[in-house]
Design a protein around this motif. Structure first.
Motif, PDB file in Angstrom:
ATOM      1  N   ALA A  54       0.960  -1.232  -0.011  1.00 48.03           N
ATOM      2  CA  ALA A  54       0.082   0.097   0.108  1.00 48.03           C
ATOM      3  C   ALA A  54       0.848   1.306   0.175  1.00 48.03           C
ATOM      4  O   ALA A  54       1.964   1.287   0.428  1.00 48.03           O
ATOM      5  CB  ALA A  54      -0.953   0.003   1.233  1.00 48.03           C
ATOM      6  N   SER A  55       0.438   2.154  -0.879  1.00 47.91           N
ATOM      7  CA  SER A  55       1.125   3.602  -0.659  1.00 47.91           C
ATOM      8  C   SER A  55       0.172   4.763  -0.610  1.00 47.91           C
ATOM      9  O   SER A  55      -1.037   4.566  -1.284  1.00 47.91           O
ATOM     10  CB  SER A  55       2.107   3.535  -1.776  1.00 47.91           C
ATOM     11  OG  SER A  55       1.444   3.737  -2.921  1.00 47.91           O
ATOM     12  N   THR A  56       0.609   5.921  -0.596  1.00 50.74           N
ATOM     13  CA  THR A  56      -0.257   7.163  -1.040  1.00 50.74           C
ATOM     14  C   THR A  56      -0.315   7.316  -2.400  1.00 50.74           C
ATOM     15  O   THR A  56      -1.170   8.054  -2.576  1.00 50.74           O
ATOM     16  CB  THR A  56       0.481   8.436  -0.198  1.00 50.74           C
ATOM     17  OG1 THR A  56       1.775   8.324  -0.652  1.00 50.74           O
ATOM     18  CG2 THR A  56       0.496   8.318   1.105  1.00 50.74           C
ATOM     19  N   LEU A  57       0.260   6.482  -3.323  1.00 51.30           N
ATOM     20  CA  LEU A  57      -0.069   6.444  -4.748  1.00 51.30           C
ATOM     21  C   LEU A  57      -1.176   5.735  -5.143  1.00 51.30           C
ATOM     22  O   LEU A  57      -1.452   5.694  -6.265  1.00 51.30           O
ATOM     23  CB  LEU A  57       1.061   6.300  -5.310  1.00 51.30           C
ATOM     24  CG  LEU A  57       2.346   7.193  -5.230  1.00 51.30           C
ATOM     25  CD1 LEU A  57       3.610   6.706  -5.600  1.00 51.30           C
ATOM     26  CD2 LEU A  57       2.023   8.531  -5.915  1.00 51.30           C
ATOM     27  N   ASP A  58      -1.631   4.619  -4.197  1.00 49.17           N
ATOM     28  CA  ASP A  58      -2.929   4.013  -4.506  1.00 49.17           C
ATOM     29  C   ASP A  58      -4.195   4.737  -5.051  1.00 49.17           C
ATOM     30  O   ASP A  58      -4.276   6.112  -4.378  1.00 49.17           O
ATOM     31  CB  ASP A  58      -3.160   3.075  -3.186  1.00 49.17           C
ATOM     32  CG  ASP A  58      -2.385   1.991  -3.152  1.00 49.17           C
ATOM     33  OD1 ASP A  58      -1.716   1.321  -4.049  1.00 49.17           O
ATOM     34  OD2 ASP A  58      -2.640   1.471  -2.149  1.00 49.17           O
ATOM     35  N   ASP A  60      -7.203   4.776  -4.795  1.00 44.37           N
ATOM     36  CA  ASP A  60      -8.385   4.912  -3.694  1.00 44.37           C
ATOM     37  C   ASP A  60      -7.901   6.071  -2.631  1.00 44.37           C
ATOM     38  O   ASP A  60      -8.673   6.731  -2.455  1.00 44.37           O
ATOM     39  CB  ASP A  60      -8.608   3.351  -2.981  1.00 44.37           C
ATOM     40  CG  ASP A  60      -8.998   2.508  -3.840  1.00 44.37           C
ATOM     41  OD1 ASP A  60      -9.424   2.696  -5.071  1.00 44.37           O
ATOM     42  OD2 ASP A  60      -8.650   1.203  -3.437  1.00 44.37           O
ATOM     43  N   LEU A  61      -6.530   6.092  -2.443  1.00 45.09           N
ATOM     44  CA  LEU A  61      -6.201   6.887  -1.288  1.00 45.09           C
ATOM     45  C   LEU A  61      -5.896   8.176  -1.919  1.00 45.09           C
ATOM     46  O   LEU A  61      -6.012   9.484  -1.359  1.00 45.09           O
ATOM     47  CB  LEU A  61      -4.911   6.351  -0.633  1.00 45.09           C
ATOM     48  CG  LEU A  61      -5.008   5.153   0.301  1.00 45.09           C
ATOM     49  CD1 LEU A  61      -3.732   4.736   1.175  1.00 45.09           C
ATOM     50  CD2 LEU A  61      -6.202   5.711   1.457  1.00 45.09           C
ATOM     51  N   ARG A  62      -5.207   8.253  -3.170  1.00 41.61           N
ATOM     52  CA  ARG A  62      -4.696   9.598  -3.737  1.00 41.61           C
ATOM     53  C   ARG A  62      -5.998  10.529  -3.845  1.00 41.61           C
ATOM     54  O   ARG A  62      -5.662  11.628  -3.957  1.00 41.61           O
ATOM     55  CB  ARG A  62      -4.255   9.216  -5.258  1.00 41.61           C
ATOM     56  CG  ARG A  62      -3.508  10.199  -5.545  1.00 41.61           C
ATOM     57  CD  ARG A  62      -2.459   9.828  -6.756  1.00 41.61           C
ATOM     58  NE  ARG A  62      -1.604  11.300  -7.008  1.00 41.61           N
ATOM     59  CZ  ARG A  62      -0.499  10.782  -7.683  1.00 41.61           C
ATOM     60  NH1 ARG A  62       0.109   9.660  -7.900  1.00 41.61           N
ATOM     61  NH2 ARG A  62       0.118  12.018  -7.832  1.00 41.61           N
ATOM     62  N   GLY A  72      -1.544  11.931   8.570  1.00 41.58           N
ATOM     63  CA  GLY A  72      -3.190  11.626   8.230  1.00 41.58           C
ATOM     64  C   GLY A  72      -2.892  10.556   7.050  1.00 41.58           C
ATOM     65  O   GLY A  72      -3.569   9.394   7.047  1.00 41.58           O
ATOM     66  N   ALA A  73      -1.961  11.054   6.097  1.00 39.02           N
ATOM     67  CA  ALA A  73      -1.954   9.962   5.010  1.00 39.02           C
ATOM     68  C   ALA A  73      -1.241   8.586   5.637  1.00 39.02           C
ATOM     69  O   ALA A  73      -1.612   7.539   4.823  1.00 39.02           O
ATOM     70  CB  ALA A  73      -0.987  10.729   3.905  1.00 39.02           C
ATOM     71  N   ALA A  74      -0.355   8.828   6.253  1.00 36.72           N
ATOM     72  CA  ALA A  74       0.367   7.651   6.943  1.00 36.72           C
ATOM     73  C   ALA A  74      -0.392   6.664   7.571  1.00 36.72           C
ATOM     74  O   ALA A  74      -0.421   5.277   7.295  1.00 36.72           O
ATOM     75  CB  ALA A  74       1.548   8.100   7.881  1.00 36.72           C
ATOM     76  N   ALA A  75      -1.553   7.116   8.459  1.00 38.78           N
ATOM     77  CA  ALA A  75      -2.797   6.339   9.072  1.00 38.78           C
ATOM     78  C   ALA A  75      -3.339   5.660   7.943  1.00 38.78           C
ATOM     79  O   ALA A  75      -3.643   4.414   8.292  1.00 38.78           O
ATOM     80  CB  ALA A  75      -3.047   7.200  10.010  1.00 38.78           C
ATOM     81  N   GLN A  76      -3.683   6.272   6.908  1.00 39.94           N
ATOM     82  CA  GLN A  76      -4.674   5.690   5.960  1.00 39.94           C
ATOM     83  C   GLN A  76      -4.168   4.640   5.496  1.00 39.94           C
ATOM     84  O   GLN A  76      -4.505   3.456   5.096  1.00 39.94           O
ATOM     85  CB  GLN A  76      -5.274   6.732   4.861  1.00 39.94           C
ATOM     86  CG  GLN A  76      -5.993   7.959   5.447  1.00 39.94           C
ATOM     87  CD  GLN A  76      -7.366   7.112   5.849  1.00 39.94           C
ATOM     88  OE1 GLN A  76      -7.624   6.264   5.130  1.00 39.94           O
ATOM     89  NE2 GLN A  76      -7.834   7.654   6.922  1.00 39.94           N
TER      90      GLN A  76
END
Length: 120
Positions: A54-58, A60-62, A72-76
């Motif tokens: 998983a990463s912030t580049l997914d 769904d998350l982006r 907050g992004a790290a928690a997600q």
């Protein structure tokens, strides 16, 4: 005098050697933190495969994140990696912080992964 890069590399090697000694049959939750994003993967070192990532580049998350470089992004990402790891059948991991200090975004990811069902 050693540069910051060399000190980080030393910390990384020290952490990995301790993980190798302590983890007998657990998989490794590896975290990489850059200036703009954070990445996490669950790795089975015996088989040499990645079980979940998983990463912030997914996608769904982006869309949902304002920035990929805050707690907050790290928690997600932590919640997402825990969800994917549990789906892959992994409950217990060894936390590999790499050369990063266990503080800030790395700690937020670890706490969210614990809340999501991973044990380390």
């Amino acid at each position: 005098m050693l540069s910051a890069r060399e000190l980080r590399e030393r910390r990384k090697l020290r952490v990995r050697s301790q993980i190798g000694k302590k983890s007998s049959d657990r998989v490794r939750l590896s975290v990489f933190r850059s200036s703009k994003h954070i990445y996490a993967q669950v790795i089975d070192d015996r088989k040499g495969i990645t079980l979940a990532h998983a990463s912030t580049l997914d996608p769904d998350l982006r869309k949902a994140l304002r920035s990929g470089a805050d707690k907050g992004a790290a928690a997600q990402v932590g919640k997402l990696i825990a969800e994917r790891a549990v789906k892959a059948g992994v409950k217990e991991v060894v936390f590999d912080r790499g050369g990063c200090i266990y503080h800030g975004r790395v700690r937020a990811l670890a706490d969210a992964a614990r809340d999501g069902g991973l044990s380390f």
